[in-house]
Design an enzyme around this catalytic site. Structure first.
Site, short mmCIF file in Angstrom:
data_model
loop_
_atom_site.label_atom_id
_atom_site.label_comp_id
_atom_site.label_asym_id
_atom_site.label_seq_id
_atom_site.Cartn_x
_atom_site.Cartn_y
_atom_site.Cartn_z
CG HIS A 87 -1.36 -6.15 -4.99
ND1 HIS A 87 -2.31 -6.66 -5.85
CD2 HIS A 87 -2.00 -5.93 -3.81
CE1 HIS A 87 -3.46 -6.74 -5.22
NE2 HIS A 87 -3.31 -6.30 -3.99
CD GLU A 133 -0.94 -7.68 0.01
OE1 GLU A 133 -2.09 -7.92 0.43
OE2 GLU A 133 -0.63 -6.62 -0.56
CG HIS A 134 -3.52 -11.21 -3.44
ND1 HIS A 134 -4.88 -11.39 -3.40
CD2 HIS A 134 -3.32 -9.87 -3.46
CE1 HIS A 134 -5.48 -10.22 -3.40
NE2 HIS A 134 -4.56 -9.27 -3.44
CD GLU A 189 -6.91 -5.90 -4.59
OE1 GLU A 189 -6.54 -5.04 -3.77
OE2 GLU A 189 -6.47 -7.06 -4.60
#
Length: 866
Positions: free
Chosen positions: A55, A58-59, A135
């Site tokens: 993840h 992904e950023h 997040e």
């Protein structure tokens, strides 16, 4: 075997020279194309030292490549009115871009640059690390998040699927740039990717552009062995079964036991994960049909739970690399704990279940209709099915989905006997004793008709579509409720859905492939387009061939359904769970406080949803009195989007809606702005902190409303650039405009940590001040208009959202001319005027939600930014 309009789309599958599988699905004439690229890696492939790296990566790939900086990528997307996003799941990461067909070549170049040529600038790494940590903290604040993390450890025991996709703060803080680059080089190669094109494109030209982007460089390893491995990447179905890649912990250890956990901070209940056939198995289409029937409450399992006095189960189907599974949740309570040991044994009753041909056909129609309806929204479809397509490609799309068309009742019976005679499962009980309590604008070409009873009906033609959609907007929500208990609209809508008559309607609609929605989904954050004090809604979608029948069934229900004595209690129980979900959301709480601060005693200041303690106080007499004036000629605006000629549909709708009695339309009282705007501070038990600044613009001029949308969009873009990107203060930030009858609410919001609140207030105030001191130039206004119209185009992919937009334009401005069509006429002076008249710091109501425990506090406002 399928309803009209749900036929299989045209699809071609090929493998380009670099090894990536490409799935082309043609939808000619839309003018829009979705380019999605999946990478076969997710949290399942991480080590204890790299939890969350998939993840995190992904950023990071959005932060620039060899050819394009982050600013250039986002600037190009804004400039063409496109949409770029990504999501990470347990076994895959999916990137997708929605653009006009004419921009597909550059879309392929930009996305291939991101996925194969990212450079990971050091400065961006530190900033994105802060964003990901925020997040994780924000997700921890979401209702149900802690429960999911706890339960997944036991449902997926012994496999990498048990770990959270976001990872843990401790691992994210320790991951180095070297680990990220190594992980990227290992997994982000063309042989590990699947590419999907959906929409309007020329397949020959598109294939060439994909080869240009994804096959132009032999990445990282140029040895003969590496080249041979890439040439022998294998088929899509092999990849779905695990060939060519080590799959750590692909299947849980099925323990067939109940794990009991007591946690006072986690909602009680029982969860089951029950093994079903993998996608590669011939029985998988039958499992799709069976799971659809179980989701709808059919079969002996739900009946057995009901006989024990337990709540209805929530059932869904999960699909993973080597298995599929039923995920079953049963709400907590004394009865659930007392009967927990019996519940897994009740699964065995499904082994002897023999669904009828009619039941199987109804489930098939429901499944294929949902698939057809969702395919209209390309980006929505990839979000729903992207992980499955990533894992299995055309094996899933053809072998599974199209396999549903040939499933017979005997196939379902055989599958149930095979998998439930000795079911394999994992189970976790959280015991309550441990708890402490660029498409066509929506209105272009629409036919509009006002009936004698005051109702407005409208229709828009969408040629070639296999879907019909009806949106009923009921105007005057908060005004109608002034003499009734707060939230009674939501109670009545829940009754329409959950009463015995409502459940019968649902079954009849499902049998023809239709579905109806009565309220906004509280489980989808930041998607509350319909949570509005001006109106409520009813949304109906159906295959085009069943549309008229579905409309007739719905209107007969609205006008004639009778509620039995026990229906109100059933609705109250169902609604109580939803209200609890909303009341536990910090974002919803902040918005509720903002409206109270803006509107005070005005109807718009009333709460839309009832509080849990007040639901039980609503009695049948109140419901019946409110119903008599809720859906009438004076409150109805109904818009349909179908492949039929608009005049024919308005005639049909006129015959349906003329049966409702005439009433006078409710008048919204004049708004009086507060003499001294408030700063409202409240304390939350959540870890995250939330800040919101809001204004109300009074008036119904469509041109000024369009200018306000642009001003809000400019502020949103500046906040994201400054507060999120440069300063890393927030995971979520932006500015939204909610349109009401008589005006609009502008809300600028920031989600951050409690320790950042003072800095966030100063940063927000500075951006609001800058709107006046440094007003948007024509280039910034143009980019904002393209972003707004691009968003409208994405929503317009769906017939039901087009119908909603048409209803809203008729409701707010009394005409079918779309508000979006007015954006191009807005000039710099128009935007400056609404900023000067409305978006000033001293006129804002400011809401702060801080972590910690304590009483509500209220203070005099402090000018933001000073």
């Amino acid at each position: 075997g399928a309803p009209p309009g749900s036929e299989a789309p045209s699809r071609v599958v090929e493998r380009i020279p670099c090894g990536a599988e490409v799935i082309y699905e043609s939808h000619p004439g839309s003018g829009v194309v979705l380019l999605a690229v999946s990478v076969g890696v997710g949290s399942r492939y991480e080590t204890p030292e790299t939890r969350g790296i998939s993840h995190f990566l992904e950023h990071l790939v959005f932060d620039g490549s060899e050819r394009y900086s982050r600013r250039e990528i986002s600037g190009w997307i804004d400039d063409v009115g496109g949409f770029l996003n990504a999501f990470t799941r347990k076994e895959s990461t999916v990137y997708f871009m929605l653009v006009g067909t004419e921009h597909l070549e550059q879309a392929a170049e930009v996305l291939s640059q991101m996925l194969l040529h990212s450079i990971f600038p050091t400065g961006e790494l530190a900033k994105e690390r802060k964003v990901v940590l925020e997040e994780i903290r924000k997700t921890a604040d979401m209702p149900g998040s802690a429960r999911t993390r706890l339960v997944d450890r036991f449902l997926f025991r012994g496999s990498g699927l048990a770990e959270p996709v976001l990872g843990y703060p401790e691992t994210i803080e320790m991951i180095t740039r070297g680990q990220i680059v190594d992980f990227y080089r290992e997994h982000y190669t063309p042989t590990g990717m699947r590419i999907v094109l959906m929409g309007d494109f020329d397949i020959v030209r598109a294939g060439g552009w994909l080869e240009d982007g994804f096959c132009s460089v032999d990445l990282y390893d140029t040895s003969p062995d590496a080249a041979a491995r890439r040439r022998g990447a294998g088929t899509g179905s092999e990849r779905g079964e695990g060939a060519g890649r080590d799959r750590p912990g692909g299947v849980p250890r099925w323990s067939n036991e109940i794990t009991v956990r007591r946690d006072k901070n986690v909602e009680p209940g029982l969860d089951l994960l029950v093994a079903l056939p993998p996608v590669s198995d011939g029985d998988f289409p039958a499992a799709l049909i069976a799971s659809r029937m179980l989701e709808q409450g059919a079969g002996p399992f739900a009946d057995s739970l009901d006989a024990l006095g337990l709540p209805p189960p929530e059932i869904s189907l999960e699909v993973h690399g080597e298995f599929s599974a039923l995920n079953i949740h049963i709400g907590g309570g004394e009865g659930t704990s007392r009967h927990a040991h019996r519940i897994p044994r009740l699964l065995g009753n499904l082994a002897a279940w023999k669904p009828s041909k009619e039941a199987v056909e109804s489930a098939r129609v429901s499944f294929l209709s949902s698939d057809a309806i969702n395919r209209e929204k390309y980006h929505f479809y990839i979000m729903l099915s992207g992980e499955r397509i990533s894992l299995f490609g055309d094996t899933y799309l053809t072998g599974a989905i199209e396999g549903v068309r040939s499933v017979r009742a005997r196939d379902v019976t055989r599958m149930l006997a095979c998998y439930f005679s000795k079911p394999r499962f994992n189970c976790c009980l959280v015991d309550p004793s441990g708890s402490s309590a660029p498409l066509r604008d929506a209105g272009e070409g629409a036919a509009v008709k006002t009936l004698e009873n005051g109702a407005t009906v409208a229709a828009l033609e969408r040629p070639g579509s296999g879907v019909g959609a009806l949106h009923i907007l009921v105007r005057g929500r908060s005004v109608l409720e002034e003499s009734a208990p707060a939230g009674i609209t939501e109670v009545l809508n829940t009754l329409f859905e959950s009463s015995a008559a409502g459940e019968e309607l649902g079954r009849r609609l499902e049998s023809i492939g239709a579905c109806v929605q009565w309220s906004d989904n509280p489980y989808i954050p930041f998607d509350d387009y319909y949570v509005n004090p001006s109106f409520s809604f009813i949304r109906l979608e159906a295959p085009a061939g069943s549309f008229r029948e579905a409309c007739t069934l719905l209107i007969e229900h609205l006008s004639g359904a009778e509620f039995a004595g026990g229906d109100i209690g059933t609705a109250a129980g169902r609604l109580a769970r939803e209200v609890a979900m909303r009341s536990g959301s910090p974002r919803a709480r902040v918005k509720r406080l903002l409206y109270r601060g803006l509107f005070g005693a005005h109807p718009y200041g009333r709460e839309i949803f009832p509080r849990p303690e007040s639901i039980a106080g609503i009695v049948p007499g109140q419901i019946h009195r409110y119903r008599s004036r809720y859906i009438t000629g004076g409150t109805i605006i109904a818009a349909a989007v179908t492949p039929e000629p608009p005049d024919a549909i308005t005639g049909f709708l006129g015959e349906l809606f003329e049966r409702f009695p005439s009433t006078t339309r409710s008048v919204v009282p004049r708004y009086a702005a507060p003499a001294q705007p408030d700063t409202i501070g409240e304390v939350s038990e959540k870890e995250g902190a939330y800040l919101s600044a809001g204004w109300y613009m009074d008036g119904t001029d469509a041109g000024r409303t369009a200018a306000l949308l642009i001003a809000g969009g400019v502020l949103s873009g500046r906040m994201q650039e400054s507060i999120r990107e440069r300063k890393g203060l927030a995971y979520s930030t932006g500015c939204g405009v909610t349109l009401l009858k008589g005006g609009a609410v502008v809300e600028a919001y920031v989600g951050t940590r409690g320790g950042n609140m003072d800095e966030a207030i100063a940063a927000l105030g500075a951006e609001i001040d800058r709107l006046s001191a440094d007003p948007p130039a024509p280039d910034e206004i143009g980019a904002t208009v393209r972003r707004l119209t691009g968003r409208a185009s994405r929503r317009g992919l769906s017939s039901i959202n087009s119908a909603y937009s048409l209803c809203l334009d008729l409701f707010l401005f009394g005409e079918g001319q779309p508000l979006m069509s007015r954006l191009a006429a807005v000039g710099k002076s128009d935007v400056q005027a609404v900023i000067a008249d409305h978006l000033q710091p001293e006129r804002a109501v400011l809401v702060k939600l801080l972590p910690g425990k304590g009483a509500k506090q209220r203070s005099m406002p402090v000018r933001m930014g000073h």
